[in-house]
Design an enzyme around this catalytic site. Sequence first.
Site, PDB file in Angstrom:
ATOM      1  N   PRO A   2     -34.320 -36.934   7.053  1.00 12.71           N
ATOM      2  CA  PRO A   2     -35.732 -36.692   7.403  1.00 12.71           C
ATOM      3  C   PRO A   2     -35.677 -37.065   8.918  1.00 12.71           C
ATOM      4  O   PRO A   2     -35.507 -38.115   9.273  1.00 12.71           O
ATOM      5  CB  PRO A   2     -36.291 -37.669   6.488  1.00 12.71           C
ATOM      6  CG  PRO A   2     -35.487 -38.852   6.138  1.00 12.71           C
ATOM      7  CD  PRO A   2     -34.126 -37.995   5.872  1.00 12.71           C
ATOM      8  N   CYS A   3     -36.587 -36.304   9.532  1.00 21.34           N
ATOM      9  CA  CYS A   3     -36.759 -36.210  10.897  1.00 21.34           C
ATOM     10  C   CYS A   3     -38.013 -35.445  11.414  1.00 21.34           C
ATOM     11  O   CYS A   3     -38.668 -34.833  10.815  1.00 21.34           O
ATOM     12  CB  CYS A   3     -35.559 -35.819  11.834  1.00 21.34           C
ATOM     13  SG  CYS A   3     -33.815 -36.224  11.296  1.00 21.34           S
ATOM     14  N   THR A   4     -38.357 -35.653  12.804  1.00 23.38           N
ATOM     15  CA  THR A   4     -39.430 -34.974  13.314  1.00 23.38           C
ATOM     16  C   THR A   4     -38.896 -34.518  14.747  1.00 23.38           C
ATOM     17  O   THR A   4     -38.471 -35.307  15.486  1.00 23.38           O
ATOM     18  CB  THR A   4     -40.773 -35.474  13.382  1.00 23.38           C
ATOM     19  OG1 THR A   4     -41.065 -36.365  12.263  1.00 23.38           O
ATOM     20  CG2 THR A   4     -41.933 -35.155  13.748  1.00 23.38           C
ATOM     21  N   GLU A  95     -32.935 -31.234  12.221  1.00 23.62           N
ATOM     22  CA  GLU A  95     -34.024 -31.382  11.539  1.00 23.62           C
ATOM     23  C   GLU A  95     -33.786 -30.867   9.961  1.00 23.62           C
ATOM     24  O   GLU A  95     -33.429 -29.611   9.945  1.00 23.62           O
ATOM     25  CB  GLU A  95     -35.184 -30.681  12.212  1.00 23.62           C
ATOM     26  CG  GLU A  95     -36.439 -30.991  11.579  1.00 23.62           C
ATOM     27  CD  GLU A  95     -37.013 -32.328  11.953  1.00 23.62           C
ATOM     28  OE1 GLU A  95     -37.764 -32.471  10.890  1.00 23.62           O
ATOM     29  OE2 GLU A  95     -36.742 -32.644  12.935  1.00 23.62           O
ATOM     30  N   ARG A 311     -47.591 -34.056   9.544  1.00 23.71           N
ATOM     31  CA  ARG A 311     -47.139 -34.402  11.060  1.00 23.71           C
ATOM     32  C   ARG A 311     -47.233 -33.353  11.920  1.00 23.71           C
ATOM     33  O   ARG A 311     -47.636 -33.702  13.095  1.00 23.71           O
ATOM     34  CB  ARG A 311     -45.579 -34.591  10.675  1.00 23.71           C
ATOM     35  CG  ARG A 311     -45.291 -35.907   9.970  1.00 23.71           C
ATOM     36  CD  ARG A 311     -43.653 -36.144   9.686  1.00 23.71           C
ATOM     37  NE  ARG A 311     -43.114 -35.481   8.616  1.00 23.71           N
ATOM     38  CZ  ARG A 311     -42.048 -35.412   8.622  1.00 23.71           C
ATOM     39  NH1 ARG A 311     -41.204 -35.522   9.517  1.00 23.71           N
ATOM     40  NH2 ARG A 311     -41.423 -34.799   7.584  1.00 23.71           N
TER      41      ARG A 311
END
Length: 543
Positions: A2-4, A95, A311
């Site tokens: 999980p990333c942004t 991602e 997000r």
Amino acid sequence: MPCTTILVGKRASYDGSTIVARNEDSPGGQFEPKRMAVVEPADQPRTYTATESHLTIGLPDDPMRYSSVPDALPGHGVWAAAGFNEANVGMSATETITSNERVLGADPLVEYVPARGTEGEEGYVPATPGGLGEEDFVTVVLPYVRTAREGVERLGALLERYGTYEMNGIAFSDADEIWWLETVGGHHWIAKRVPDDAYVTMPNQLGIDYFDLADAEGDQVEHMASADLRAWMEANHLNLTMLAPHVVDDALDDICDELADTLFDADDDMLDDLDGFMDDVREGLLAGDIFNPREAFGSHSDSDHVYNTPRAWYMQRFLNPSDGWDGPNASFHPESDDIPWCRVPERKITIEDVKYVLSAHYQGTPFDPYGRDGSAATRGAYRPIGINRNGQLAVLQIRPYCDHAHACVQWMAFGSNPFNALVPLYANVHAMPAYLENTPAVVTTDSFYWANRLIGALADARFHDNSAHIERYREKVGAAGHRMLRETDAEVAGLAPEEVPAALERANARMAELLRRETDDLLGKVLHTTSLAMRNAFSMSDN
């Protein structure tokens, strides 16, 4: 993982840089220690074996040196995450993104299948290697490419040959371009050039929402894709674009209305160009060349509305605040499925803006877990960007006004982003400072990673009491970083190219020493503040 991610085109950034930035987050319930590293050509493997998928591939014999942010603890692969190579190409991978049943049925992921039975006995079935994944991408691509486009081409060829066992989004950058690649099923992929005047927001969800197949099959000005993408989509009925002429016209009318609001001072030539562009889009839609990959390949699940879309909503709410993001008449809400993949910001985007959005926890909304607005239910409704399990944040900046030898700056933060600071480090070096490079298995304040983890855990318990300490720390480190870059740029301007790396290493070391002093000071302040609030405190003193 999980990333942004946020990507900033060169005309959208404050100084003309291309900027690629991504939080690398550990899975739920895990905290994967990270460190910095520089991989020299002699240390790059010529035969690579993936730990996750057990795939073995040969690598070219001419790698370049590159920086990276690998996992600190051995035993489960490299996970190099982000870095620059000697050609000043940046790469961030990956991602983790979403897909849907139609895509995964049409092109299944290439997953590792363990051996069954005992070798040498009847019925034994040997193991089948899987494809490539996040663990591998930087290691097998970055040392071998000299432009962002070459990065897309090399990774695309590897995906078509070996496949992948997960859905991923990968960014490539050079001084002129940023490209974003998304895997589609096991072997297919699409890539789109980020507009120079725009930024892109990417939570863990397939994001590209406009794609021109004719361009990908032709000049590849802004789009690239696996060679058989059109035929594969047609064979599996994946294009969900509504092609009825009246539907196309209605969609283009909506686009024109939105553009008219932003181009109120446009001249006649610009409006004529816009009319021509819309005519091309209409023809492309009706011909089946233009489609929405998010609809075709992505997801709109209930979990997306809790985990992903909020997000993107908050990042764009910050960078385009005048659009109106709150209330019943807002164009987009936290759970909107059609938040744009990219848009033009209201003002130039700075390094500090990138840090802010990638540290965000919905400040100023009822959804802030540290906030006083809303209710207990709203304050835990959506997954924050700045979350407890942020492992590292790498911001890859390529500055066009600097000589090639010192143009690339890798801004780094470790630990939970609401409680840390970004520090700039020149990438064209042979080693990183020990404070960032050495992350042992045991907790120690001699490590930037562990110091930040300690600060975050302590400050979280008394967020409002500690916030002023953290804001001052972030500002002081950031200001020192900008000053270091300015002074070092001037210092190395007259040096021979072979002398520059050593000078940059000395500058990085000075920056790391200041960073360590300020981080130790912040840890002491946070420890004191939180200790005063311990529940076993008592007002009467024996002094």
